[in-house]
Design a protein around this motif. Structure first.
Motif, PDB file in Angstrom:
ATOM      1  N   ALA A 116       0.814  -1.210   0.000  1.00 11.74           N
ATOM      2  CA  ALA A 116       0.000   0.000   0.000  1.00 11.74           C
ATOM      3  C   ALA A 116       0.850   1.263   0.000  1.00 11.74           C
ATOM      4  O   ALA A 116       2.018   1.259   0.398  1.00 11.74           O
ATOM      5  N   ALA A 117       0.236   2.354  -0.464  1.00 14.45           N
ATOM      6  CA  ALA A 117       0.828   3.679  -0.408  1.00 14.45           C
ATOM      7  C   ALA A 117      -0.312   4.694  -0.305  1.00 14.45           C
ATOM      8  O   ALA A 117      -1.478   4.368  -0.536  1.00 14.45           O
ATOM      9  N   THR A 131       2.108  -3.982   3.986  1.00 15.48           N
ATOM     10  CA  THR A 131       0.764  -3.496   4.323  1.00 15.48           C
ATOM     11  C   THR A 131      -0.131  -3.509   3.089  1.00 15.48           C
ATOM     12  O   THR A 131       0.218  -2.932   2.055  1.00 15.48           O
ATOM     13  N   PRO A 132      -1.303  -4.147   3.153  1.00 21.00           N
ATOM     14  CA  PRO A 132      -2.196  -4.186   1.983  1.00 21.00           C
ATOM     15  C   PRO A 132      -3.157  -3.003   1.970  1.00 21.00           C
ATOM     16  O   PRO A 132      -3.339  -2.303   2.967  1.00 21.00           O
ATOM     17  N   ASN A 133      -3.788  -2.781   0.836  1.00 23.06           N
ATOM     18  CA  ASN A 133      -4.933  -1.877   0.710  1.00 23.06           C
ATOM     19  C   ASN A 133      -5.830  -2.415  -0.401  1.00 23.06           C
ATOM     20  O   ASN A 133      -5.616  -3.513  -0.913  1.00 23.06           O
ATOM     21  N   GLU A 134      -6.830  -1.643  -0.781  1.00 28.39           N
ATOM     22  CA  GLU A 134      -7.780  -2.110  -1.789  1.00 28.39           C
ATOM     23  C   GLU A 134      -7.088  -2.405  -3.112  1.00 28.39           C
ATOM     24  O   GLU A 134      -7.351  -3.420  -3.763  1.00 28.39           O
ATOM     25  N   GLY A 173      -0.321   2.558  -4.753  1.00 27.55           N
ATOM     26  CA  GLY A 173       0.410   1.399  -4.262  1.00 27.55           C
ATOM     27  C   GLY A 173       1.807   1.387  -4.849  1.00 27.55           C
ATOM     28  O   GLY A 173       2.206   2.299  -5.581  1.00 27.55           O
ATOM     29  N   VAL A 174       2.567   0.335  -4.541  1.00 18.82           N
ATOM     30  CA  VAL A 174       3.929   0.176  -5.046  1.00 18.82           C
ATOM     31  C   VAL A 174       4.174  -1.294  -5.349  1.00 18.82           C
ATOM     32  O   VAL A 174       3.778  -2.171  -4.566  1.00 18.82           O
TER      33      VAL A 174
END
Length: 361
Positions: A116-117, A131-134, A173-174
């Motif tokens: 995530a970013a 760390t994840p995100n959508e 994100g990255v």
């Protein structure tokens, strides 16, 4: 007859003046005016992002990553050549390839993953570890581990599949490439290094939101170590995040001095609707001025410039002054232009019958 000609000439001159006032651009302090792009590409010396969780020993273990693909409709966008930048409708997908390289003289295992970013307070911020995100939940890689020979390279395919019920908005994100620990460790210390390719994906139906920004304010100053610097307050007025870069030229300084071009410091990323400062650092030997400054800022294919007269402070940590724009062009407000045009036409309408009556025998 001669009087009529004089009146007519005066009316034409007045009309011309009104029309000229209507088209002259007004350049207010700190406000941008469009300038043509002189180059289709910005220079990206390093395509990856170094994380904040340690670095590998540069002499022994060094990894690199770069993007290999860009959309056909973004071939002239320098950001899309370095980062994964796109607009996707719900239910659609994209594929991109990244190349991971072992830039050291020994074999290396590299982990590849998406994390995530976010864009906050004028910075593109990396989330810690994995760390994840959508967005990372929509992202898959065709491999998550690479065993690279010395100076070897390998490609990784990245697929983003957007769900049909995805809400509108931009996600960040990255794609990271991270070195594993070396076979021989120095005591209890483990060095991990990672580099990555940013992801800026906007989700929504229809066309992509426009990108744009304004330069709202210029503030000359000096850093704590005495270097002159110019702060430009950027307002992101578009619908996509911006990575701000650009150059500054100084002219008309003391004794006719000129200086520059100076490059804006990297790292300013502004989310839609937000404001942040782009900073141009200069040399400590730059005198206070006054100077004429010409600042050209850009993000991708969007570019604006502004011109003003500034005076830098003499003391470190101080703030200087901004005078009226050196290139200020006067301009009547639009309602005034309209009013003057109406008056001119009315005067012509009243005087022409008188001219006709005088010409009758």
């Amino acid at each position: 007859m001669k009087g009529a000609r004089r009146y007519a000439a005066l009316l034409l001159l007045l009309a011309a003046a009104v029309q000229t006032a209507a088209v002259l651009p007004a350049v207010a302090d700190g406000m941008p005016s469009p300038v043509p792009s002189t180059s289709g590409h910005e220079q990206h010396e390093q395509r990856g992002e170094r994380g904040e969780h340690g670095e590998s020993n540069p002499a022994e273990r060094k990894v690199g990553i770069k993007l290999l693909d860009a959309p056909e409709d973004r071939r002239d966008d320098p950001r899309a050549q370095a980062y994964i930048v796109d607009h996707l409708a719900p239910g659609s997908s994209i594929e991109r390839r990244v190349e991971v390289s072992n830039e050291s003289s020994t074999p290396m295992h590299v982990d590849v993953y998406a994390a995530a970013a976010s864009v906050t307070k004028g910075k593109f911020t990396f989330a810690p570890d994995r760390t994840p995100n959508e967005l990372t939940g929509w992202t898959s890689l065709d491999t998550t581990g690479l065993d690279l020979a010395a100076h070897g390279t390998a490609q990784v395919r990245v697929t983003v599949q957007v769900p049909k019920n995805a809400s509108a908005g931009e996600r960040y994100g990255v794609i990271w490439a991270q070195t594993g620990p070396p076979e021989k460790r120095a005591g209890n210390l483990t060095l991990l290094g990672r580099v990555g390719v940013r992801m800026y994906l906007d989700i929504g139906p229809g066309g992509e939101p426009a990108s744009d920004f304004e330069v709202e304010q210029l503030t000359p100053g000096r850093s704590r170590d005495g270097k002159a610097e110019l702060h430009a307050r950027i307002h992101n007025t578009g619908g996509r995040a911006l990575d701000i870069g650009g150059t500054l030229v100084l002219s008309d300084g003391p004794g006719g001095l000129r200086a520059g071009p100076f490059s804006a410091a990297t790292g300013t990323t502004v989310a839609p609707g937000e404001r942040a400062d782009a900073i141009v650092p200069m040399d400590a030997r730059v005198p206070e001025g006054p100077w004429t400054v010409e600042l050209a800022l850009r993000s991708g294919q969007v570019e604006h410039s502004t011109r003003a007269t500034v005076t830098f402070p003499t003391t470190p940590g101080g703030t200087g002054a901004v005078a009226a724009s050196a290139a200020r062009a006067w301009q009547f407000p639009t309602p005034m232009v309209t009013g003057l045009s109406v008056l001119v036409l009315a005067a012509v309408g009243l005087l022409l019958p008188k001219f006709r009556r005088r010409r009758r025998p």
